[in-house]
Design a protein around this motif. Structure first.
Motif, mmCIF file in Angstrom:
data_model
loop_
_atom_site.group_PDB
_atom_site.id
_atom_site.type_symbol
_atom_site.label_atom_id
_atom_site.label_comp_id
_atom_site.label_asym_id
_atom_site.label_seq_id
_atom_site.Cartn_x
_atom_site.Cartn_y
_atom_site.Cartn_z
ATOM 1 N N TYR A 1 0.859 -1.174 0.000
ATOM 2 C CA TYR A 1 0.000 0.000 0.000
ATOM 3 C C TYR A 1 0.898 1.227 0.000
ATOM 4 N N VAL B 1 2.414 -5.489 2.912
ATOM 5 C CA VAL B 1 1.509 -6.196 3.819
ATOM 6 C C VAL B 1 1.421 -7.675 3.441
ATOM 7 N N PRO C 1 -2.316 -14.130 12.822
ATOM 8 C CA PRO C 1 -2.878 -13.125 13.720
ATOM 9 C C PRO C 1 -3.482 -11.955 12.960
ATOM 10 N N SER C 2 -4.223 -11.143 13.650
ATOM 11 C CA SER C 2 -4.875 -9.996 13.043
ATOM 12 C C SER C 2 -3.847 -9.092 12.357
ATOM 13 N N GLY C 3 -4.172 -8.668 11.147
ATOM 14 C CA GLY C 3 -3.304 -7.740 10.440
ATOM 15 C C GLY C 3 -2.164 -8.386 9.660
ATOM 16 N N CYS C 4 -2.125 -9.724 9.608
ATOM 17 C CA CYS C 4 -0.988 -10.372 8.944
ATOM 18 C C CYS C 4 -1.167 -10.450 7.440
ATOM 19 N N GLY C 5 -2.322 -10.040 6.921
ATOM 20 C CA GLY C 5 -2.496 -9.984 5.479
ATOM 21 C C GLY C 5 -3.417 -11.043 4.888
ATOM 22 N N LYS C 6 -4.146 -11.758 5.731
ATOM 23 C CA LYS C 6 -4.996 -12.847 5.239
ATOM 24 C C LYS C 6 -6.062 -12.353 4.264
ATOM 25 N N SER C 7 -6.809 -11.328 4.714
ATOM 26 C CA SER C 7 -7.890 -10.818 3.851
ATOM 27 C C SER C 7 -7.325 -10.243 2.563
ATOM 28 N N THR C 8 -6.169 -9.600 2.669
ATOM 29 C CA THR C 8 -5.556 -9.023 1.470
ATOM 30 C C THR C 8 -5.256 -10.111 0.447
ATOM 31 N N GLU D 1 -13.252 -15.405 7.303
ATOM 32 C CA GLU D 1 -13.762 -15.516 8.680
ATOM 33 C C GLU D 1 -15.284 -15.609 8.690
HETATM 34 N N1 LIG Z 1 -6.519 -0.118 1.909
HETATM 35 C C1 LIG Z 1 -5.479 -0.222 2.722
HETATM 36 N N2 LIG Z 1 -4.547 0.759 2.803
HETATM 37 C C2 LIG Z 1 -3.473 0.637 3.612
HETATM 38 N N3 LIG Z 1 -3.256 -0.424 4.408
HETATM 39 C C3 LIG Z 1 -4.145 -1.426 4.388
HETATM 40 C C4 LIG Z 1 -5.306 -1.388 3.557
HETATM 41 N N4 LIG Z 1 -6.004 -2.530 3.752
HETATM 42 C C5 LIG Z 1 -5.312 -3.246 4.674
HETATM 43 N N5 LIG Z 1 -4.207 -2.594 5.058
HETATM 44 C C6 LIG Z 1 -3.201 -3.066 6.019
HETATM 45 O O1 LIG Z 1 -2.686 -4.283 5.545
HETATM 46 C C7 LIG Z 1 -2.428 -5.171 6.605
HETATM 47 C C8 LIG Z 1 -3.110 -6.489 6.352
HETATM 48 O O2 LIG Z 1 -4.501 -6.311 6.402
HETATM 49 P P1 LIG Z 1 -5.519 -7.519 6.264
HETATM 50 O O3 LIG Z 1 -6.879 -6.950 6.299
HETATM 51 O O4 LIG Z 1 -5.158 -8.327 5.072
HETATM 52 O O5 LIG Z 1 -5.197 -8.350 7.591
HETATM 53 P P2 LIG Z 1 -5.941 -9.645 8.164
HETATM 54 O O6 LIG Z 1 -4.878 -10.673 8.350
HETATM 55 O O7 LIG Z 1 -7.104 -10.002 7.329
HETATM 56 O O8 LIG Z 1 -6.386 -9.138 9.603
HETATM 57 P P3 LIG Z 1 -7.751 -9.458 10.429
HETATM 58 O O9 LIG Z 1 -7.549 -10.838 11.032
HETATM 59 O O10 LIG Z 1 -7.743 -8.395 11.479
HETATM 60 O O11 LIG Z 1 -8.909 -9.379 9.505
HETATM 61 C C9 LIG Z 1 -2.889 -4.478 7.872
HETATM 62 O O12 LIG Z 1 -1.769 -3.947 8.507
HETATM 63 C C10 LIG Z 1 -3.802 -3.389 7.361
HETATM 64 O O13 LIG Z 1 -3.766 -2.286 8.205
#
Ligand SMILES: Nc1ncnc2c1ncn2[C@@H]1O[C@H](COP(=O)(O)OP(=O)(O)OP(=O)(O)O)[C@@H](O)[C@H]1O
Ligand SMILES: [Mg+2]
Length: 446
Positions: free
Chosen positions: A14, A20, A39-46, A160
């Motif tokens: 980003y 990420v 864990p939360s924020g590790c990039g799974k959803s991305t 999730e």
């Molecule tokens: N549009 C965006 N712009 C900037 N950073 C982003 C954006 N979307 C996500 N991030 C960052 O990318 C990282 C990964 O986000 P992601 O949503 O993939 O995590 P996650 O593993 O799905 O977390 P969770 O379990 O909390 O859903 C996080 O640090 C988040 O803050």
């Protein structure tokens, strides 16, 4: 119609250049159920959103059935996504919701036969005429699943999908999802931060930390042979006991691992795995003991391959079918950064960045960038004991042992323990596994 999904060195950046997702490579076979865990924020959803086409891939390649797919529109990928918050149209009934994507894709076709067939499959025929506001959370999620299934997608992407539900319903729907996706034989990528969900659902589990893939393997493989201390700590309940140790060879030649006040004496002759510890002499290591690797030796003596320890009962946790006993063995827990909800008393006592907020943030950023898990302090610790225990009382102990409910233990009792050395993990100070030998890799692709 199910498809293979391959990611090669996929990176997502980003603004401001933060990666990420960092060079992620994964081969997901047709019909496979792959769980992305971390864990939360590790990039799974991305990752999931990049597969779906909802997020652009910054670098790297995505292949569907061997064909470049990074540029395809989401609609051209024919994948169905199921989200945490169900996302049903409130002004449509169950039937309307399930039929909606069908009507969009094939405007001339009557969606009813497919909607009915899907509802029968999910056992939700009686929900078809109700609006989302008239459905419980579990029922809504079933309708959302129905909407995903009715389209006959070539892959399911689930983010999730059960985390908004209570524990009982979650377990129930978990079993339903497993049965359903197997029956349909559709490739599924399922995102969760819940390791027990991952272990019970996945054909394979891919563990992510800070956007970096740590390990991918069958649930059995990632549990039995975690590649590093992060995976070891993330998978399994209760969490693996991680203790700071020091490898020593005392005068009589036996190899021992000092745990502060006590030591583990490795059985002679040394196994091939334990011979790998010779080069670690005088170095700090992390000893990993799952709660089933230690037993209470009240009325029995050591079996071959078991070595003694003593523990002071700190806390007894009754779980019904089993009891978790928290012991104090006088050792120091090792700290693993980035784990969600660290166990009480397991936080770092001295962080490199100090205790200020800025220092902690710096530590965290550093740990995320580091890739390998940095667990121990930096100073050389040749032939010294691990640093003394902190002054504050550490509750509820440093070693959790699982036992049967019939055992009668009270706080304050000193209890003999036996460690099954065959189940001993040793990690180096950066968290990489030394024992069992890293060359004993789990079947990474199968
Ligand atoms: N549009 C965006 N712009 C900037 N950073 C982003 C954006 N979307 C996500 N991030 C960052 O990318 C990282 C990964 O986000 P992601 O949503 O993939 O995590 P996650 O593993 O799905 O977390 P969770 O379990 O909390 O859903 C996080 O640090 C988040 O803050
Ligand atoms: Mg997410």
């Amino acid at each position: 119609m199910t498809r293979a999904i391959s990611l090669y060195d996929v990176t997502k950046t980003y603004t401001r250049g933060v990666r990420v997702v960092d060079r992620l490579s994964l081969d997901i076979r047709p019909g496979e159920f792959l769980v992305l865990l971390g864990p939360s924020g590790c990039g799974k959803s991305t990752v999931l959103r990049m597969i779906a086409g909802l997020e652009e891939i910054t670098e790297g390649r995505l292949l569907l059935d061997g064909e470049e797919a990074g540029e395809l529109l989401p609609s051209e990928r024919n994948m169905a996504m199921v989200f945490q918050n169900f996302a049903l149209y409130p002004n449509m009934t169950g039937r309307g919701n399930i039929g909606f994507p069908l009507r969009v894709e094939n405007p001339g076709e009557d969606p009813r036969p497919r909607v009915d067939a899907t509802a029968r499959m999910l056992g939700i025929e009686d929900l078809l005429d109700r609006f989302p506001s008239q459905l419980s959370g579990g029922e809504r999620q079933r309708v959302a699943m129905g909407r995903a299934i009715a389209r006959h997608p070539s892959a399911f992407l689930m983010d999730e999908p059960l985390s908004n539900l209570d524990a009982k319903l979650r377990n129930h729907l978990r079993a339903e999802i497993a049965a359903l996706t197997r029956e349909l034989g559709v490739t599924t990528v399922y995102v969760t931060h819940d390791q027990s969900e991952a272990m019970s659902l996945g054909d394979r589990v891919a563990v992510l930390r800070g956007g970096v893939l740590q390990q991918v393997g069958t649930p059995r493989a990632v549990y039995a042979l975690p590649r590093n201390v992060f995976v070891a700590a993330f998978i399994g309940t209760p969490r693996i006991n991680l203790l700071r140790g020091l490898v020593r060879a005392p005068l009589d030649g036996a190899m021992t691992i000092s745990l502060g006040k006590q030591f583990l004496r490795l059985p002679e002759p040394l196994s091939l795995d334990h011979q790998l510890l010779r080069v670690q002499q005088g170095r700090e290591v992390i000893v990993g003991l799952r709660s089933e690797a230690v037993r209470i030796a009240k009325h029995s003596s050591a079996r071959p391959g078991e070595v003694p320890l003593t523990g002071l009962v700190e806390h007894v946790e009754f779980q019904g079918h089993e009891v978790l006993v928290h012991f104090n063995t006088g050792s120091q827990p090792a700290v693993v950064p980035d784990l969600e909800a660290p166990r009480p008393g397991r936080q770092s006592r001295r962080r490199r960045g100090g205790t200020s907020v800025l220092g902690r943030l710096k530590d965290r950023a550093e740990a995320l960038r580091a890739g390998p898990v940095v667990v121990l302090d930096d100073e050389e610790s040749r032939d010294t004991q691990p640093a003394p225990a902190p002054a504050e009382p550490r509750l509820p102990g440093d070693l959790v042992v699982r036992t049967t409910p019939d055992i009668d233990l009270r706080r304050g009792l000193q209890v003999p323990l036996l460690v099954d050395i065959a189940h001993l993990f040793v990690f180096d100070r950066h968290g990489e596994r030394i024992c069992p030998s890293p060359s004993r890799l789990p079947d990474l692709d199968g």
